[in-house]
Enzyme design. Structure first.
Site, short mmCIF file in Angstrom:
data_model
loop_
_atom_site.label_atom_id
_atom_site.label_comp_id
_atom_site.label_asym_id
_atom_site.label_seq_id
_atom_site.Cartn_x
_atom_site.Cartn_y
_atom_site.Cartn_z
N ARG A 227 0.85 -1.19 0.00
CA ARG A 227 0.00 0.00 0.00
C ARG A 227 0.90 1.25 0.00
O ARG A 227 1.95 1.26 0.65
CB ARG A 227 -0.90 0.03 1.24
CG ARG A 227 -2.07 -0.95 1.17
CD ARG A 227 -3.10 -0.58 0.11
NE ARG A 227 -4.26 -1.47 0.09
CZ ARG A 227 -4.42 -2.49 -0.77
NH1 ARG A 227 -3.48 -2.76 -1.67
NH2 ARG A 227 -5.51 -3.21 -0.74
N HIS A 275 -0.64 0.23 -9.68
CA HIS A 275 -1.39 -0.66 -8.78
C HIS A 275 -1.97 -1.87 -9.54
O HIS A 275 -3.19 -2.08 -9.57
CB HIS A 275 -2.52 0.10 -8.05
CG HIS A 275 -3.00 -0.62 -6.81
ND1 HIS A 275 -3.40 0.01 -5.67
CD2 HIS A 275 -3.14 -1.95 -6.57
CE1 HIS A 275 -3.77 -0.89 -4.78
NE2 HIS A 275 -3.62 -2.10 -5.29
N1 LIG Z 1 -0.37 -4.04 -5.07
C1 LIG Z 1 -1.31 -4.93 -5.26
O1 LIG Z 1 -1.75 -5.14 -6.39
C2 LIG Z 1 -1.80 -5.73 -4.10
C3 LIG Z 1 -1.47 -5.41 -2.82
N2 LIG Z 1 -1.88 -6.21 -1.77
C4 LIG Z 1 -1.47 -5.85 -0.40
O2 LIG Z 1 -0.71 -6.92 0.14
C5 LIG Z 1 -1.02 -7.02 1.53
C6 LIG Z 1 -0.59 -8.37 2.08
O3 LIG Z 1 -1.47 -9.38 1.63
P1 LIG Z 1 -1.44 -10.87 2.24
O4 LIG Z 1 -0.09 -11.45 2.14
O5 LIG Z 1 -2.57 -11.59 1.65
O6 LIG Z 1 -1.72 -10.54 3.78
P2 LIG Z 1 -1.54 -11.52 5.04
O7 LIG Z 1 -2.49 -11.02 6.07
O8 LIG Z 1 -1.62 -12.93 4.61
O9 LIG Z 1 -0.04 -11.25 5.52
C7 LIG Z 1 0.34 -10.14 6.26
C8 LIG Z 1 1.72 -10.35 6.87
O10 LIG Z 1 2.13 -9.12 7.49
C9 LIG Z 1 2.56 -9.39 8.80
N3 LIG Z 1 2.29 -8.23 9.67
C10 LIG Z 1 1.13 -7.57 9.84
N4 LIG Z 1 1.27 -6.59 10.75
C11 LIG Z 1 2.54 -6.64 11.17
C12 LIG Z 1 3.30 -5.90 12.09
N5 LIG Z 1 2.75 -4.89 12.78
N6 LIG Z 1 4.58 -6.23 12.28
C13 LIG Z 1 5.14 -7.25 11.59
N7 LIG Z 1 4.48 -7.99 10.69
C14 LIG Z 1 3.20 -7.69 10.49
C15 LIG Z 1 1.78 -10.60 9.25
O11 LIG Z 1 2.45 -11.24 10.33
C16 LIG Z 1 1.75 -11.41 7.96
O12 LIG Z 1 2.94 -12.15 7.85
C17 LIG Z 1 -2.52 -6.74 1.54
O13 LIG Z 1 -2.93 -6.33 2.83
C18 LIG Z 1 -2.68 -5.67 0.51
O14 LIG Z 1 -2.63 -4.39 1.09
C19 LIG Z 1 -2.62 -7.33 -1.98
C20 LIG Z 1 -2.99 -7.68 -3.25
C21 LIG Z 1 -2.64 -6.89 -4.41
O1 LIG Z 2 -6.54 -6.98 -3.49
C1 LIG Z 2 -5.96 -5.95 -3.14
O2 LIG Z 2 -5.79 -5.64 -1.97
C2 LIG Z 2 -5.46 -5.06 -4.17
O3 LIG Z 2 -4.72 -4.16 -3.90
C3 LIG Z 2 -5.88 -5.34 -5.56
O4 LIG Z 2 -5.14 -4.69 -6.51
#
Ligand SMILES: NC(=O)C1=CN([C@@H]2O[C@H](COP(=O)(O)OP(=O)(O)OC[C@H]3O[C@@H](n4cnc5c(N)ncnc54)[C@H](O)[C@@H]3O)[C@@H](O)[C@H]2O)C=CC1
Ligand SMILES: O=C(O)C(=O)CO
Length: 312
Positions: A227, A275
């Site tokens: 993000r 994005h």
């Molecule tokens: N740029 C894009 O196109 C996309 C971006 N995203 C972003 O990727 C992020 C991650 O997605 P997932 O891996 O599915 O999430 P997830 O919930 O499976 O993994 C999050 C990780 O962050 C760690 N974490 C959270 N808070 C923490 C803290 N305060 N200190 C240390 N570690 C911490 C957790 O322990 C976990 O390992 C999403 O929340 C989203 O914002 C997701 C999809 C697409």
């Molecule tokens: O799934 C999400 O969180 C995304 O950022 C999609 O692009």
């Protein structure tokens, strides 16, 4: 079973049809303003408050992986969704593979110095450069959840030293795990390529700032795939100017779409995508949601539920 669907940009007709096919017997409709008819499940992205407010739903499914926007709307409108209604998010559904492609291709781009060769080419200079060594190219992944762990898995066969940082310790083969705030500094020291895949929470907003960047190895690289609010863009630009950072690859920004006046556009060592690092793949998302609804209906255990207190 009644399902309501709202997404500001997706092809709604495709989704309605695919959901009907995956959940025969369900009644699926596009939610439109003024629709107060009952529903069991809601599938949403950036939903208007009135869509969910006061509804007695069995569950809400966010049509993406990150739930920061829906949780921040909930903060402003606490009555939008009762606490006992579970909120689910998409777990992987094809995003892991897209993140793998993105991260591996960019790491190799930097490792093979294609950024330097591109700059030399623009000056018509034929100049073979010294190879980088794998042992000097430690990759650190911030966030080791669904997507961070997939990225680590794809990078592992390339032989770079790999480490991750998460809230709790992980046991991934060949990856050094750092956990919690106390281990952030040791994680950063020696990291040459920082890949961000953290969720946006009160604890992680602004985490990639001057203090963090200064702890990386000299001539480091930053890839922000999570993000825009994680990264203090002014601090990134300063770190690029000071030589602390060699380059950045950004997919997400403090403001989206990125305004034309942003200095990031013109910076020669900032590569950018709008994005798109990982987008929701409709067929895979529908099959995950249909499977989860079926399990919920049968009282079976499911994954992907958001912990609203934790914020992800
Ligand atoms: N740029 C894009 O196109 C996309 C971006 N995203 C972003 O990727 C992020 C991650 O997605 P997932 O891996 O599915 O999430 P997830 O919930 O499976 O993994 C999050 C990780 O962050 C760690 N974490 C959270 N808070 C923490 C803290 N305060 N200190 C240390 N570690 C911490 C957790 O322990 C976990 O390992 C999403 O929340 C989203 O914002 C997701 C999809 C697409
Ligand atoms: O799934 C999400 O969180 C995304 O950022 C999609 O692009």
């Amino acid at each position: 079973m009644d399902i309501i669907f709202y997404h500001p940009t997706f092809d709604t007709q495709y989704w309605l049809k695919a959901l009907l096919t995956a959940l025969p017997g369900a009644r699926v409709r596009e939610w439109k303003r003024g629709d107060n008819q009952p529903a069991d499940y809601a599938l949403v992205w950036h939903p208007p408050v009135e869509m969910l407010q006061g509804r007695d739903l069995k569950a809400v499914f966010a049509l993406g992986a990150g739930v920061d926007s829906i949780l921040s709307k909930l903060k402003a409108h606490p009555d939008m969704l009762a606490d006992n209604i579970p909120l689910f998010r998409l777990e992987d559904t094809g995003m892991g593979e897209q993140m793998q492609e993105y991260a591996v291709s960019q790491v190799l781009h930097w490792f093979r110095r294609f950024d330097d060769y591109q700059a030399l080419k623009q000056q018509a200079r034929w100049e073979p450069l010294t190879d980088y060594q794998r042992e000097d190219f430690t990759i650190g992944i911030l966030g080791a959840g669904v997507l961070g762990s997939k990225v680590a898995e794809a990078l592992a066969p390339w032989g770079f030293p790999l480490r991750c940082w998460s809230r709790t310790r992980k046991d991934y083969p060949g990856i050094t795990s750092f956990a919690g705030a106390d281990e952030l500094s040791p994680f950063l020291q020696g990291t040459r390529v920082l890949i961000n895949l953290l969720p946006n929470t009160a604890e992680t907003v602004g985490i990639i700032n001057r203090g963090l960047l200064n702890q990386l190895a000299d001539n480091s690289y930053v890839m922000n795939l999570a993000r825009g609010v994680h990264l203090v863009e002014a601090d990134l630009l300063k770190a690029l100017e000071s030589g602390k950072l060699k380059g950045a690859m950004l997919d997400v920004y403090s403001k989206e779409p990125l305004p034309p006046e942003s200095p990031l556009w013109a910076h020669p060592r900032v590569a950018m995508t709008p994005h798109v690092a990982a987008v929701t793949r409709p067929a895979e998302a529908v099959s995950y949601i249909a499977r989860t609804i079926t399990h919920l209906e049968q009282g079976e255990s499911v994954t992907g539920r958001v912990d609203r207190q934790r914020g992800y």
